[in-house]
Design a protein around this motif. Structure first.
Motif, PDB file in Angstrom:
ATOM      1  N   PRO A  18       0.544  -1.098   0.006  1.00  0.00           N
ATOM      2  CA  PRO A  18       0.251   0.095   0.108  1.00  0.00           C
ATOM      3  C   PRO A  18       0.752   1.517   0.038  1.00  0.00           C
ATOM      4  N   LYS A  19      -0.137   1.686  -0.416  1.00  0.00           N
ATOM      5  CA  LYS A  19       0.865   3.655  -0.556  1.00  0.00           C
ATOM      6  C   LYS A  19       0.224   4.142  -0.104  1.00  0.00           C
ATOM      7  N   ILE A  20       0.722   5.312   1.462  1.00  0.00           N
ATOM      8  CA  ILE A  20       0.210   6.310   1.610  1.00  0.00           C
ATOM      9  C   ILE A  20       0.162   7.962   1.145  1.00  0.00           C
ATOM     10  N   GLU A  21      -0.544   9.193   1.387  1.00  0.00           N
ATOM     11  CA  GLU A  21      -0.333  10.109   0.442  1.00  0.00           C
ATOM     12  C   GLU A  21       0.161  11.068   1.576  1.00  0.00           C
ATOM     13  N   ASP A  22       0.699  12.374   1.145  1.00  0.00           N
ATOM     14  CA  ASP A  22       2.154  13.154   1.520  1.00  0.00           C
ATOM     15  C   ASP A  22       0.542  13.211   2.995  1.00  0.00           C
ATOM     16  N   VAL A  23      -0.101  13.926   2.754  1.00  0.00           N
ATOM     17  CA  VAL A  23      -0.830  14.476   3.839  1.00  0.00           C
ATOM     18  C   VAL A  23      -1.879  14.371   4.562  1.00  0.00           C
ATOM     19  N   LYS A  64       9.508   4.038  12.131  1.00  0.00           N
ATOM     20  CA  LYS A  64       8.435   3.856  11.355  1.00  0.00           C
ATOM     21  C   LYS A  64       7.754   5.033  10.813  1.00  0.00           C
ATOM     22  N   ALA A  65       7.271   5.372  12.050  1.00  0.00           N
ATOM     23  CA  ALA A  65       6.416   6.119  12.871  1.00  0.00           C
ATOM     24  C   ALA A  65       7.148   7.376  12.368  1.00  0.00           C
ATOM     25  N   LEU A 237       1.926  -0.873   9.523  1.00  0.00           N
ATOM     26  CA  LEU A 237       1.365  -0.064   9.858  1.00  0.00           C
ATOM     27  C   LEU A 237       1.535   1.195   8.300  1.00  0.00           C
ATOM     28  N   VAL A 238       1.991   1.249   8.055  1.00  0.00           N
ATOM     29  CA  VAL A 238       1.726   1.912   6.678  1.00  0.00           C
ATOM     30  C   VAL A 238       0.358   1.330   6.162  1.00  0.00           C
ATOM     31  N   GLU A 239       0.120  -0.055   5.730  1.00  0.00           N
ATOM     32  CA  GLU A 239      -1.371  -0.201   5.469  1.00  0.00           C
ATOM     33  C   GLU A 239      -2.666   0.610   6.446  1.00  0.00           C
ATOM     34  N   ALA A 240      -2.520   0.706   7.907  1.00  0.00           N
ATOM     35  CA  ALA A 240      -3.525   0.313   9.056  1.00  0.00           C
ATOM     36  C   ALA A 240      -3.584   2.377   8.526  1.00  0.00           C
ATOM     37  N   ILE A 241      -2.251   2.800   7.895  1.00  0.00           N
ATOM     38  CA  ILE A 241      -2.224   4.332   7.573  1.00  0.00           C
ATOM     39  C   ILE A 241      -3.097   4.554   6.287  1.00  0.00           C
TER      40      ILE A 241
END
Length: 254
Positions: A18-23, A64-65, A237-241
């Protein structure tokens, strides 16, 4: 924060996941670290082996956080109900904060992490109190990620203590009953100076709060996973975010 996210996204450009956004990165993430005992049982190991392995995960999650720009990370380390467990297990759990902090304090200082505690610290063994007090003192001037350990913590106990404080304020005349509101109660909680969690994560497949931050998570987004805590890693963690970022937080509105 944006600089950290840019570097992180670049490093993952060729990886799956998964990828997360900058905001809209959750500023405060709270985690119920569950499943250490079951992890050990599945491997035919004593329960303490699961706790030992689970302690190693904290390092990865903190790094990571911090990299992603999370401001506060609250970890449910030991509850007021955990004293009911076998004495040998409790004794081992009381040694983990000392072992973790002695080993990881250099990393925490390097990352500018500020260690914070909430819970009934007075009831902890002396060696545990010394270790956590030293970590809090050594990192008190750090200005980065706040690593908030919930140690000997229970939300019902916290709320009862807050009510007692407010009652004392009324008794000594510094507060009237008419002045009691949500802000007054929040100011008397163990998280008075912290924002409420934006995202609550619980591992191991259990879907309950287990007396954790009952007031504070009233409007948090929840993310539950079957992954046992010792198997939890940066990608989880990235997936949750990533899931969090797809949700709309309306706070009762439309």
């Amino acid at each position: 924060m944006l600089e950290k996210l840019t570097k992180w996204k670049s490093s993952l450009s060729s990886q799956e996941g998964p990828k997360i956004e900058d905001v809209n990165v959750p500023r405060h993430i709270a985690i119920i670290m569950d499943g250490n005992g079951r992890w050990a049982k599945r491997k035919g190991l004593p329960r303490i082996a699961g706790h030992r392995e689970g302690m190693k995960v904290i390092n990865k999650v903190v790094r990571k956080a911090d990299e992603l720009g999370v401001e506060i990370l609250t970890l449910y380390a030991f509850s007021t109900e955990n004293w009911k467990r076998p004495k040998t297990e409790v004794d081992y759990l009381m040694k983990l904060p000392e072992r973790f902090l002695n080993k990881e304090l250099p990393m925490l200082m390097e990352k500018n992490v500020k260690v914070r505690l909430m819970g009934s610290i007075e009831n902890l063994p002396e060696h545990t109190k010394r270790a956590v007090s030293k970590a809090v003192k050594d990192t008190e001037k750090n200005t980065g990620l706040i690593l908030n350990f919930a140690l000997n913590y229970g939300s019902r106990f916290e709320l009862m203590e807050a009510v007692k404080k407010i009652a004392n304020q009324i008794e000594n005349g510094s507060l009237s009953a008419e002045e009691i509101n949500e802000s007054v109660l929040k100011e008397n909680l163990m998280t008075a100076e912290l924002r409420d969690p934006d995202l609550l994560i619980r591992t191991s497949g259990e879907i309950r709060l287990s007396n954790f931050m009952l007031w504070q998570v009233a409007y948090s987004e929840f993310w539950f996973t079957d992954v046992l805590w010792p198997d939890f890693d940066e990608q989880h963690l990235v997936e949750a975010i990533a899931v969090y970022q797809k949700r709309a937080r309306r706070y009762g509105g439309v």
